[in-house]
Design a protein around this motif. Structure first.
Motif, PDB file in Angstrom:
ATOM      1  N   GLY A 222      21.107  41.246  29.978  1.00  0.00           N
ATOM      2  CA  GLY A 222      20.408  40.205  30.729  1.00  0.00           C
ATOM      3  C   GLY A 222      21.398  39.326  31.461  1.00  0.00           C
ATOM      4  N   ILE A 223      20.932  38.148  31.846  1.00  0.00           N
ATOM      5  CA  ILE A 223      21.787  37.196  32.550  1.00  0.00           C
ATOM      6  C   ILE A 223      22.032  36.002  31.631  1.00  0.00           C
ATOM      7  N   PRO A 224      23.231  35.839  31.117  1.00  0.00           N
ATOM      8  CA  PRO A 224      23.502  34.748  30.171  1.00  0.00           C
ATOM      9  C   PRO A 224      23.097  33.366  30.669  1.00  0.00           C
ATOM     10  N   LEU A 225      23.233  33.110  31.966  1.00  0.00           N
ATOM     11  CA  LEU A 225      22.855  31.797  32.483  1.00  0.00           C
ATOM     12  C   LEU A 225      21.343  31.618  32.595  1.00  0.00           C
ATOM     13  N   GLY A 226      20.584  32.696  32.398  1.00  0.00           N
ATOM     14  CA  GLY A 226      19.135  32.590  32.340  1.00  0.00           C
ATOM     15  C   GLY A 226      18.432  32.361  33.659  1.00  0.00           C
ATOM     16  N   ARG A 227      19.054  32.703  34.753  1.00  0.00           N
ATOM     17  CA  ARG A 227      18.433  32.537  36.069  1.00  0.00           C
ATOM     18  C   ARG A 227      18.993  33.569  37.025  1.00  0.00           C
ATOM     19  N   LEU A 228      18.215  33.854  38.064  1.00  0.00           N
ATOM     20  CA  LEU A 228      18.703  34.718  39.121  1.00  0.00           C
ATOM     21  C   LEU A 228      19.432  33.876  40.159  1.00  0.00           C
ATOM     22  N   SER A 243      37.793  29.595  53.127  1.00  0.00           N
ATOM     23  CA  SER A 243      38.325  28.259  53.407  1.00  0.00           C
ATOM     24  C   SER A 243      39.783  28.135  52.984  1.00  0.00           C
ATOM     25  N   ASP A 244      40.401  27.027  53.378  1.00  0.00           N
ATOM     26  CA  ASP A 244      41.793  26.784  53.009  1.00  0.00           C
ATOM     27  C   ASP A 244      41.960  26.495  51.519  1.00  0.00           C
ATOM     28  N   ARG A 245      40.866  26.186  50.843  1.00  0.00           N
ATOM     29  CA  ARG A 245      40.945  25.988  49.384  1.00  0.00           C
ATOM     30  C   ARG A 245      41.328  27.286  48.682  1.00  0.00           C
ATOM     31  N   ALA A 246      41.086  28.408  49.341  1.00  0.00           N
ATOM     32  CA  ALA A 246      41.409  29.711  48.758  1.00  0.00           C
ATOM     33  C   ALA A 246      42.613  30.348  49.451  1.00  0.00           C
ATOM     34  N   ARG A 247      43.468  29.534  50.006  1.00  0.00           N
ATOM     35  CA  ARG A 247      44.554  30.059  50.841  1.00  0.00           C
ATOM     36  C   ARG A 247      45.526  30.959  50.096  1.00  0.00           C
ATOM     37  N   HIS A 248      45.559  30.871  48.748  1.00  0.00           N
ATOM     38  CA  HIS A 248      46.467  31.720  47.976  1.00  0.00           C
ATOM     39  C   HIS A 248      45.702  32.772  47.178  1.00  0.00           C
ATOM     40  N   ILE A 249      44.497  33.079  47.631  1.00  0.00           N
ATOM     41  CA  ILE A 249      43.684  34.099  46.960  1.00  0.00           C
ATOM     42  C   ILE A 249      43.460  35.267  47.901  1.00  0.00           C
ATOM     43  N   THR A 250      43.882  36.442  47.476  1.00  0.00           N
ATOM     44  CA  THR A 250      43.599  37.671  48.210  1.00  0.00           C
ATOM     45  C   THR A 250      43.539  38.823  47.216  1.00  0.00           C
ATOM     46  N   LEU A 251      42.908  39.929  47.615  1.00  0.00           N
ATOM     47  CA  LEU A 251      42.694  41.106  46.759  1.00  0.00           C
ATOM     48  C   LEU A 251      41.830  40.774  45.538  1.00  0.00           C
ATOM     49  N   HIS A 252      41.021  39.731  45.642  1.00  0.00           N
ATOM     50  CA  HIS A 252      40.234  39.285  44.488  1.00  0.00           C
ATOM     51  C   HIS A 252      38.775  39.710  44.622  1.00  0.00           C
ATOM     52  N   ASP A 253      38.152  40.037  43.489  1.00  0.00           N
ATOM     53  CA  ASP A 253      36.730  40.384  43.442  1.00  0.00           C
ATOM     54  C   ASP A 253      36.028  39.320  42.603  1.00  0.00           C
ATOM     55  N   LEU A 254      35.276  38.453  43.271  1.00  0.00           N
ATOM     56  CA  LEU A 254      34.620  37.328  42.608  1.00  0.00           C
ATOM     57  C   LEU A 254      33.183  37.694  42.252  1.00  0.00           C
ATOM     58  N   TYR A 255      32.905  37.793  40.948  1.00  0.00           N
ATOM     59  CA  TYR A 255      31.553  38.098  40.487  1.00  0.00           C
ATOM     60  C   TYR A 255      30.712  36.831  40.496  1.00  0.00           C
ATOM     61  N   VAL A 256      29.526  36.931  41.095  1.00  0.00           N
ATOM     62  CA  VAL A 256      28.579  35.819  41.130  1.00  0.00           C
ATOM     63  C   VAL A 256      27.273  36.374  40.545  1.00  0.00           C
ATOM     64  N   ASP A 257      27.249  36.515  39.229  1.00  0.00           N
ATOM     65  CA  ASP A 257      26.115  37.205  38.592  1.00  0.00           C
ATOM     66  C   ASP A 257      25.611  36.525  37.337  1.00  0.00           C
ATOM     67  N   GLY A 258      25.992  35.260  37.119  1.00  0.00           N
ATOM     68  CA  GLY A 258      25.520  34.553  35.938  1.00  0.00           C
ATOM     69  C   GLY A 258      26.008  35.144  34.637  1.00  0.00           C
ATOM     70  N   GLY A 259      27.062  35.968  34.718  1.00  0.00           N
ATOM     71  CA  GLY A 259      27.612  36.601  33.524  1.00  0.00           C
ATOM     72  C   GLY A 259      26.939  37.901  33.154  1.00  0.00           C
ATOM     73  N   ALA A 260      26.100  38.450  34.036  1.00  0.00           N
ATOM     74  CA  ALA A 260      25.262  39.613  33.701  1.00  0.00           C
ATOM     75  C   ALA A 260      26.036  40.842  33.264  1.00  0.00           C
ATOM     76  N   THR A 261      27.171  41.104  33.875  1.00  0.00           N
ATOM     77  CA  THR A 261      27.924  42.302  33.513  1.00  0.00           C
ATOM     78  C   THR A 261      28.906  42.046  32.374  1.00  0.00           C
ATOM     79  N   LEU A 262      28.968  40.809  31.892  1.00  0.00           N
ATOM     80  CA  LEU A 262      29.982  40.431  30.907  1.00  0.00           C
ATOM     81  C   LEU A 262      31.363  40.788  31.420  1.00  0.00           C
ATOM     82  N   ARG A 263      31.476  40.797  32.749  1.00  0.00           N
ATOM     83  CA  ARG A 263      32.681  41.188  33.512  1.00  0.00           C
ATOM     84  C   ARG A 263      33.240  42.514  33.003  1.00  0.00           C
ATOM     85  N   ALA A 264      32.325  43.493  32.913  1.00  0.00           N
ATOM     86  CA  ALA A 264      32.700  44.840  32.445  1.00  0.00           C
ATOM     87  C   ALA A 264      33.713  45.477  33.385  1.00  0.00           C
TER      88      ALA A 264
END
Length: 264
Positions: A222-228, A243-264
């Protein structure tokens, strides 16, 4: 809004902009000051999105599966609007079926948009960004790229390919100051998600409950945060990464899933 989030003076290209996550991305970037070229095969959809902020949003019909059309659109944008600083690949399709019943046509159609389309757009914009020494590319993938899903082999495989392609591109253009990242949403309140629920036993209400609570028989947490997610949740993640707030971030995969995959 902090200066690091301000996108004033920047030009962005967004695919799949006619509805759902793509439309939310267009809105998020425009609200932060960017001028946005909103593209989609759905002319009515992008016209409706552009009507919300006509001074900042320029609609253009574009089929990302056509490499010549993509190259023409990017070249035209740079000639008429200015150099592209941001590109966001959102265009995507889903055709679900068990592998033993999956047709060649459905497999090809899913990869044509979800993978080939990402390649066509990213190649075209990256070539120009690298020459200028700056730019940010974000591909909206899916958490299905990181965990098996029944009946979604084509979709999951196409998104996994898009994630790795974007990381490889990011490695190649990092020295030229171009950042490449992916955002991988989980279940999000879009037309695509609602269509899945309507096709499931019990209809939309049962489908939504199954996604949030989990379904042991389908080997799905399920979704640990309890919402879609709302499309804006995904769009905010995209806006951060470009944005410039992420200026030192590249090659990154950001999951936005409420914890659903438990970051498998």
């Amino acid at each position: 809004m902090s200066a690091e989030q301000d996108l004033s003076g920047r030009l962005a290209l967004v695919t799949g902009a006619g509805r759902g996550i793509g439309a939310a991305v267009v809105t998020a970037l425009a609200e932060r000051g960017a001028r946005v070229l909103a593209t989609d095969v759905d002319a009515a959809g992008i016209e409706a999105v552009a009507a919300k902020e006509p001074d900042r949003i320029v609609p253009r019909v574009l089929d990302v599966t056509d490499p010549a059309a993509v190259e023409s659109a990017v070249a035209e944008a740079e000639e008429t609007l200015g150099p592209l600083d941001i590109a966001v690949n959102v265009a995507g399709v889903l055709r679900g079926a068990p592998v033993v019943r999956l047709t060649d046509a459905d497999w090809a159609a899913v990869f044509a948009v979800n993978t080939d389309g990402v390649f066509h757009v990213s190649r075209s914009v990256a070539r120009r960004m690298a020459a200028r020494g700056r730019g940010s590319i974000v591909t909206v993938a899916s958490n299905a790229a990181g965990i098996p899903r029944s009946g979604m082999a084509a979709y999951a495989a196409s998104k996994a390919a898009a994630v790795m392609f974007t990381k490889c591109l990011g490695l190649e253009v990092a020295a030229q100051g171009v950042r490449c990242n992916t955002v991988s949403p989980g279940s999000t309140l879009t037309d695509m998600q609602r269509a899945l629920w309507e096709a499931s036993p019990g209809g939309a209400r049962a489908g939504e409950r199954s996604v949030i609570e989990g379904d042991l028989a389908a080997h799905r947490t399920g979704i640990p945060l309890g919402r879609l997610a709302e499309p804006s949740d995904v769009a905010d993640a995209v806006a951060f990464l470009v944005s410039d707030r992420a200026r030192h971030i590249t090659l990154h995969d950001l999951y936005v899933d409420g914890g659903a995959t438990l970051r498998a």
